[in-house]
Structures are given as C-alpha cells and as structure tokens.
Design a protein around this motif. Structure first.
Motif, PDB file in Angstrom:
ATOM      1  N   THR A 101       0.905  -1.427   0.005  1.00 46.80           N
ATOM      2  CA  THR A 101       0.038  -0.023   0.116  1.00 46.80           C
ATOM      3  C   THR A 101       0.952   1.248   0.129  1.00 46.80           C
ATOM      4  O   THR A 101       1.646   1.393   0.882  1.00 46.80           O
ATOM      5  N   ILE A 102       0.727   2.129  -1.005  1.00 50.15           N
ATOM      6  CA  ILE A 102       1.340   3.565  -1.011  1.00 50.15           C
ATOM      7  C   ILE A 102       0.732   4.232   0.034  1.00 50.15           C
ATOM      8  O   ILE A 102      -0.628   4.452  -0.098  1.00 50.15           O
ATOM      9  N   VAL A 103       1.509   4.926   0.526  1.00 48.37           N
ATOM     10  CA  VAL A 103       1.001   6.235   1.458  1.00 48.37           C
ATOM     11  C   VAL A 103       1.175   7.823   0.990  1.00 48.37           C
ATOM     12  O   VAL A 103       2.531   7.798   0.678  1.00 48.37           O
ATOM     13  N   ASN A 104       0.445   8.494   0.626  1.00 47.15           N
ATOM     14  CA  ASN A 104       0.725   9.763   0.077  1.00 47.15           C
ATOM     15  C   ASN A 104       0.499  10.926   1.226  1.00 47.15           C
ATOM     16  O   ASN A 104      -0.688  11.033   1.884  1.00 47.15           O
ATOM     17  N   ILE A 105       1.471  11.946   1.281  1.00 40.59           N
ATOM     18  CA  ILE A 105       1.198  12.800   2.318  1.00 40.59           C
ATOM     19  C   ILE A 105       1.135  14.181   1.403  1.00 40.59           C
ATOM     20  O   ILE A 105       1.906  14.497   0.679  1.00 40.59           O
ATOM     21  N   THR A 106      -0.224  14.804   1.550  1.00 38.00           N
ATOM     22  CA  THR A 106      -0.524  16.143   0.742  1.00 38.00           C
ATOM     23  C   THR A 106       0.579  17.329   1.414  1.00 38.00           C
ATOM     24  O   THR A 106       0.561  18.264   0.523  1.00 38.00           O
ATOM     25  N   ASN A 107       0.717  17.283   2.670  1.00 41.55           N
ATOM     26  CA  ASN A 107       1.396  18.436   3.116  1.00 41.55           C
ATOM     27  C   ASN A 107       2.558  18.119   4.110  1.00 41.55           C
ATOM     28  O   ASN A 107       2.715  17.990   5.190  1.00 41.55           O
ATOM     29  N   GLY A 108       3.682  17.694   3.146  1.00 41.01           N
ATOM     30  CA  GLY A 108       4.823  17.072   3.920  1.00 41.01           C
ATOM     31  C   GLY A 108       6.131  17.230   3.341  1.00 41.01           C
ATOM     32  O   GLY A 108       5.949  17.836   1.949  1.00 41.01           O
ATOM     33  N   TRP A 109       7.341  16.880   3.604  1.00 42.90           N
ATOM     34  CA  TRP A 109       8.516  17.008   2.860  1.00 42.90           C
ATOM     35  C   TRP A 109       8.490  16.129   1.694  1.00 42.90           C
ATOM     36  O   TRP A 109       9.191  16.206   0.674  1.00 42.90           O
ATOM     37  N   SER A 110       7.971  14.869   2.169  1.00 40.22           N
ATOM     38  CA  SER A 110       7.637  13.771   1.130  1.00 40.22           C
ATOM     39  C   SER A 110       6.445  13.642   0.828  1.00 40.22           C
ATOM     40  O   SER A 110       5.516  13.585   1.788  1.00 40.22           O
ATOM     41  N   ASP A 111       5.915  13.382  -0.527  1.00 44.49           N
ATOM     42  CA  ASP A 111       4.458  13.103  -0.804  1.00 44.49           C
ATOM     43  C   ASP A 111       4.114  11.803  -1.031  1.00 44.49           C
ATOM     44  O   ASP A 111       2.912  11.446  -1.106  1.00 44.49           O
ATOM     45  N   THR A 112       5.240  10.860  -1.188  1.00 45.53           N
ATOM     46  CA  THR A 112       4.984   9.468  -1.195  1.00 45.53           C
ATOM     47  C   THR A 112       5.806   8.724  -0.670  1.00 45.53           C
ATOM     48  O   THR A 112       7.092   8.661  -0.426  1.00 45.53           O
ATOM     49  N   VAL A 113       5.306   7.479   0.092  1.00 45.69           N
ATOM     50  CA  VAL A 113       5.793   6.484   0.730  1.00 45.69           C
ATOM     51  C   VAL A 113       5.419   5.233   0.194  1.00 45.69           C
ATOM     52  O   VAL A 113       4.565   4.754   0.322  1.00 45.69           O
ATOM     53  N   GLY A 119      11.055   7.156   0.191  1.00 47.81           N
ATOM     54  CA  GLY A 119      10.396   8.345   0.816  1.00 47.81           C
ATOM     55  C   GLY A 119      10.121   8.089   2.424  1.00 47.81           C
ATOM     56  O   GLY A 119       9.873   9.121   2.943  1.00 47.81           O
ATOM     57  N   LYS A 120      10.413   6.858   2.840  1.00 47.60           N
ATOM     58  CA  LYS A 120      10.104   6.610   4.218  1.00 47.60           C
ATOM     59  C   LYS A 120      11.049   7.517   5.086  1.00 47.60           C
ATOM     60  O   LYS A 120      10.747   8.345   6.259  1.00 47.60           O
TER      61      LYS A 120
END
Length: 245
Positions: A101-113, A119-120
C-alpha cells in the motif's frame, strides 16, 4: 494483485471543534491533481481523538482494512494525523509496506512513501521535526501559563460577578452591563439563598442561572468569595481587597 486500485483517506482532529475541512480539501485537491476522483476515495475520520491513542476507531479500521489487502493507496494531509507516537506510526507503515500500500502525504516534505521504503526516511525526519516543534510549542505555552499565574493573572473562564482587566488580572465587576451580573448582585442573591431563598427565585432578574448559583453555594471556598470577600486563591484575594475595605 488487485485489478481496480482502491484509495482511502484518513483525517484526524484532536478536538471535535478543531477544523478538519482543510484536511479534506487538501486531500481532494491532491487526488484531483493525480487523476483520482472524489467518489473513488473511502474516508476514515477520527474527531476529538489524540494522535497518541492507538485505539482510535477509524484509524484501527483503516489499519485492519490495509492489513486485509483492501487498499492500494492511503492519502493523509500530514504525517502527524496518523500518529504522534513513534510505535503507532511505525506499525502503520509496516502494515502498509507488507500489503503493498502506497501512502501519500499532501502536506509534507515527502509526498509518497512506497512499500519498498522509498520516501520513508524523509517522512520519518518530517515527523520527528514536527513532533519536536510541537514539544517546544507546548513548553512555551506551559511556561507562559506558569509566568502568568506567578504574576497573579487570571487564566480561563472568568467567575460570575468578576471581570478580567486588560492586563489579565481579576477584579470584582461593579458597573455591570445589562447582559452581565455585578459582584454585588451575585452576593445579594447568595445571601438571600443563605437565608432560605431558592435558587430559582434568586436567579430571576439575573443573567446568571440557578445552576450556577447552586454550584457556588455548594462550593464552600468559592462561596466565601462573595459572602465574606475572602479567598484562598491569591489572585482572587488580591482582587477582593477593595471589597474588604
């Protein structure tokens, strides 16, 4: 392997009054920019929930759903929305990685883990920095509260019949506006109650409710503020000095 990608989004707010709409808007904007329609997203929302609580109902359901292989992607506004404790945070990402499962962060230094760990590290650093900033903020707030109390300033809700000065000090309210009750009005009502009057009767004509009068009457320390103009709390005692003379 799942043929149709399934997407989840997670929102958390620490209080039920804390604004969470901006999280939803930011997630929707990100999804739209990445060709994900709003109807394709399953929403999990925890309000009035601390990020240090691993038992959040919606967070737990989302984690279980990821573990069951139901989602290819999870979108969050910020890393801290997932968790504030490292153990909870790490377990979530381990579950996501184990289930591709991919985790996307919309407000962060990395937008994809990604499940392979891409990206982790950046996400970990971002989370650590955010938590350190939060600790510093809490420390500054606590220091400010301690300083204000030491200076005799009143914090929190102002007791009925009192007012807070522009400098932050408590004092009896003498010239009350029509929508307020003065210190003397509250004292007169409480004196009448001591003489056998009812809370309901004495609350008539006041803005203060009978429930408030009852709470004061049943609190011996606070009752003395009004009947005897004395208080164990130094801030209140200081405010009452003029009433005593």
């Amino acid at each position: 392997m799942r043929n149709t990608p399934k997407v989840a989004a997670y929102i958390r707010a620490s209080t039920d009054k804390q604004e969470s709409q901006h999280q939803r808007d930011d997630i929707n904007d990100w999804a739209q920019n990445n060709n994900i329609g709003p109807t394709e997203i399953d929403w999990y929302v925890d309000l009035a929930q601390s990020g240090s609580d691993p038992g959040r109902e919606q967070f737990r359901e989302l984690t279980d759903a990821i573990d069951a292989g139901e989602y290819d992607r999870v979108i969050v506004w910020e890393i801290s929305r997932l968790a504030r404790l490292g153990s909870i945070y790490q377990k979530f990402f381990e579950t996501a990685a184990d289930n591709e499962t991919i985790v996307n962060i919309t407000n962060g230094w990395s937008d994809t883990v990604r499940p392979d760990g891409t990206g982790k590290l950046i996400a970990d650093i971002s989370a650590a920095v955010a938590e350190e900033e939060r600790r510093k903020l809490i420390s500054r707030v606590n220091s400010g509260i301690k300083r204000a109390r030491k200076e005799g300033k009143w914090l929190g809700e102002v007791p009925v019949g009192f007012e807070r000065t522009d400098e932050g000090y408590l004092r009896p309210l003498i010239d009350a506006d029509p929508d307020e009750d003065s210190y003397l009005e509250i004292r007169n009502a409480l004196e009448a109650i001591e003489d056998g009057g009812s809370y309901r009767q004495e609350a008539k004509g006041l803005n203060t409710t009978r429930q408030t009068l009852s709470r004061i009457d049943q609190d011996d320390d606070r009752l003395q503020w009004y009947l005897d103009a004395i208080a164990g709390d130094e801030r209140v005692a200081e405010a009452l000095q003029d009433i005593q003379h």
